[in-house]
Design a protein around this motif. Sequence first.
Motif, PDB file in Angstrom:
ATOM      1  N   HIS A 301       0.789  -1.232   0.000  1.00 51.22           N
ATOM      2  CA  HIS A 301       0.000   0.000   0.000  1.00 51.22           C
ATOM      3  C   HIS A 301       0.821   1.282   0.000  1.00 51.22           C
ATOM      4  O   HIS A 301       0.262   2.369  -0.196  1.00 51.22           O
ATOM      5  CB  HIS A 301      -0.926   0.017   1.227  1.00 51.22           C
ATOM      6  CG  HIS A 301      -1.774  -1.191   1.370  1.00 51.22           C
ATOM      7  ND1 HIS A 301      -2.853  -1.455   0.532  1.00 51.22           N
ATOM      8  CD2 HIS A 301      -1.711  -2.232   2.247  1.00 51.22           C
ATOM      9  CE1 HIS A 301      -3.425  -2.592   0.898  1.00 51.22           C
ATOM     10  NE2 HIS A 301      -2.750  -3.083   1.920  1.00 51.22           N
ATOM     11  N   GLY A 302       2.130   1.174   0.227  1.00 48.36           N
ATOM     12  CA  GLY A 302       2.926   2.377   0.367  1.00 48.36           C
ATOM     13  C   GLY A 302       2.947   3.251  -0.871  1.00 48.36           C
ATOM     14  O   GLY A 302       2.823   4.477  -0.775  1.00 48.36           O
ATOM     15  N   LYS A 303       3.082   2.649  -2.046  1.00 52.39           N
ATOM     16  CA  LYS A 303       3.183   3.438  -3.282  1.00 52.39           C
ATOM     17  C   LYS A 303       1.928   4.247  -3.522  1.00 52.39           C
ATOM     18  O   LYS A 303       1.987   5.410  -3.939  1.00 52.39           O
ATOM     19  CB  LYS A 303       3.466   2.518  -4.463  1.00 52.39           C
ATOM     20  CG  LYS A 303       3.783   3.265  -5.757  1.00 52.39           C
ATOM     21  CD  LYS A 303       4.204   2.289  -6.851  1.00 52.39           C
ATOM     22  CE  LYS A 303       4.598   3.040  -8.120  1.00 52.39           C
ATOM     23  NZ  LYS A 303       5.058   2.108  -9.191  1.00 52.39           N
ATOM     24  N   GLY A 304       0.755   3.655  -3.235  1.00 48.82           N
ATOM     25  CA  GLY A 304      -0.494   4.352  -3.467  1.00 48.82           C
ATOM     26  C   GLY A 304      -0.866   5.305  -2.348  1.00 48.82           C
ATOM     27  O   GLY A 304      -1.390   6.398  -2.600  1.00 48.82           O
ATOM     28  N   ASN A 305      -0.596   4.915  -1.093  1.00 54.71           N
ATOM     29  CA  ASN A 305      -1.009   5.724   0.052  1.00 54.71           C
ATOM     30  C   ASN A 305       0.013   6.783   0.441  1.00 54.71           C
ATOM     31  O   ASN A 305      -0.345   7.787   1.062  1.00 54.71           O
ATOM     32  CB  ASN A 305      -1.244   4.826   1.280  1.00 54.71           C
ATOM     33  CG  ASN A 305      -2.486   3.973   1.143  1.00 54.71           C
ATOM     34  OD1 ASN A 305      -2.948   3.719   0.048  1.00 54.71           O
ATOM     35  ND2 ASN A 305      -3.017   3.531   2.269  1.00 54.71           N
ATOM     36  N   PHE A 306       1.272   6.549   0.113  1.00 54.79           N
ATOM     37  CA  PHE A 306       2.325   7.391   0.665  1.00 54.79           C
ATOM     38  C   PHE A 306       3.490   7.454  -0.323  1.00 54.79           C
ATOM     39  O   PHE A 306       4.566   6.915  -0.081  1.00 54.79           O
ATOM     40  CB  PHE A 306       2.766   6.785   1.996  1.00 54.79           C
ATOM     41  CG  PHE A 306       3.662   7.640   2.840  1.00 54.79           C
ATOM     42  CD1 PHE A 306       3.958   8.962   2.524  1.00 54.79           C
ATOM     43  CD2 PHE A 306       4.227   7.112   4.010  1.00 54.79           C
ATOM     44  CE1 PHE A 306       4.786   9.736   3.320  1.00 54.79           C
ATOM     45  CE2 PHE A 306       5.062   7.873   4.811  1.00 54.79           C
ATOM     46  CZ  PHE A 306       5.341   9.180   4.463  1.00 54.79           C
ATOM     47  N   SER A 307       3.277   8.132  -1.430  1.00 55.95           N
ATOM     48  CA  SER A 307       4.262   8.135  -2.512  1.00 55.95           C
ATOM     49  C   SER A 307       5.573   8.791  -2.081  1.00 55.95           C
ATOM     50  O   SER A 307       6.662   8.347  -2.486  1.00 55.95           O
ATOM     51  CB  SER A 307       3.699   8.842  -3.749  1.00 55.95           C
ATOM     52  OG  SER A 307       3.372  10.195  -3.452  1.00 55.95           O
ATOM     53  N   ALA A 308       5.503   9.836  -1.253  1.00 52.33           N
ATOM     54  CA  ALA A 308       6.735  10.500  -0.806  1.00 52.33           C
ATOM     55  C   ALA A 308       7.587   9.556   0.039  1.00 52.33           C
ATOM     56  O   ALA A 308       8.812   9.495  -0.111  1.00 52.33           O
ATOM     57  CB  ALA A 308       6.391  11.756   0.001  1.00 52.33           C
ATOM     58  N   GLY A 309       6.942   8.800   0.914  1.00 50.76           N
ATOM     59  CA  GLY A 309       7.673   7.820   1.711  1.00 50.76           C
ATOM     60  C   GLY A 309       8.188   6.671   0.869  1.00 50.76           C
ATOM     61  O   GLY A 309       9.288   6.157   1.097  1.00 50.76           O
ATOM     62  N   TRP A 310       7.408   6.269  -0.111  1.00 47.47           N
ATOM     63  CA  TRP A 310       7.787   5.181  -1.017  1.00 47.47           C
ATOM     64  C   TRP A 310       9.063   5.542  -1.789  1.00 47.47           C
ATOM     65  O   TRP A 310       9.966   4.710  -1.955  1.00 47.47           O
ATOM     66  CB  TRP A 310       6.649   4.917  -1.985  1.00 47.47           C
ATOM     67  CG  TRP A 310       6.890   3.834  -2.982  1.00 47.47           C
ATOM     68  CD1 TRP A 310       7.403   3.972  -4.242  1.00 47.47           C
ATOM     69  CD2 TRP A 310       6.630   2.434  -2.810  1.00 47.47           C
ATOM     70  NE1 TRP A 310       7.482   2.764  -4.877  1.00 47.47           N
ATOM     71  CE2 TRP A 310       7.018   1.789  -4.018  1.00 47.47           C
ATOM     72  CE3 TRP A 310       6.117   1.663  -1.786  1.00 47.47           C
ATOM     73  CZ2 TRP A 310       6.896   0.425  -4.208  1.00 47.47           C
ATOM     74  CZ3 TRP A 310       6.001   0.297  -1.967  1.00 47.47           C
ATOM     75  CH2 TRP A 310       6.382  -0.317  -3.160  1.00 47.47           C
TER      76      TRP A 310
END
Length: 319
Positions: A301-310
């Motif tokens: 889910h990181g790429k979709g929910n949290f692109s900056a963190g990804w």
Amino acid sequence: MIQTLCLFTAAYNRRLRYDVVIFSTIPLQKDAMLQLQHASQPARLVVASDMGGQSLLQRVQSLTDKQRTLLLFRCNVSRPEDMHWFTSCCATSDCARLNYAWQAEFRATHVWFHPALAEYKYMLWLDSDAFCMQPWMQDPIDVMVRNRLVLFFDHFPQGHSSSRLTQLLKSIVRRVFNSSLCGNITMNHLGQLHMRTTAPTCADNAVARIPLLHGFFHVTDLGFFRSPAVSAWVRNLTEDTKFSRHLDDQLAVTVPAAILAPGLAWDMRSNGVKLNVFHNGAIDGHHHERVGGFKRWFSKHGKGNFSAGWKACRITDAV
């Protein structure tokens, strides 16, 4: 810690650039320092010793005779030289290693007056195993300042004080606050902490175990926790029993806020602030919102929910 700081920067602090202070018991290696500095950019990073530069042996030797004798008894050793950070020491209800017990004492008593925080009015505390899961669209510091809060917390309740500590806690509250614990701490419909108190006495059996707020993420007004009454409270908590897991930061923060400033101690979610911070497999500490391991969740889910963190962070910790 590197993962925590990178995600925090990507979610929030790259925009706000608040100073970051890391407390460490053991000196960090140069490579770790460089990685932490990179993860916190563009914010200023300070790494401070939570032991004031002392070793464990020096800390134990600096205790009073009474404090040291009790600690040696609890740890089942004869000399301070026989202790190490992984020594297990028992209190009234169970046992904890010295390293875990020390962080509880530090956060309960010492952090408020640490020189590294002397210039600050507010502290946003984030445990090293708490991971941001999304961009923070709301600023908890802004809410804190605008509403003149003394405490802004992410989860309540999380555990309770030991029933074996009830009489001790009641005596400290009576001595320090000139009040009596006459009912457990609750949270009202506005998400504000509240504790029914009377002065100077109430029935001895009026309270058994005190619900505690979760300590992994909260914002505190350092002026409030440095005030004479609260300073006396935290000092009394650990005055006789050093390296105690149960007389800890959760008690230190929860009780004075509920007694002295109940209308100024707010729950984040109840006041429209939902930041989604992962801790111990759950979102914002809520056990009914469990997501499993963070590394697996982030890979899905990181790429979709949290692109900056990804893009910015390497995820290695699956806690």
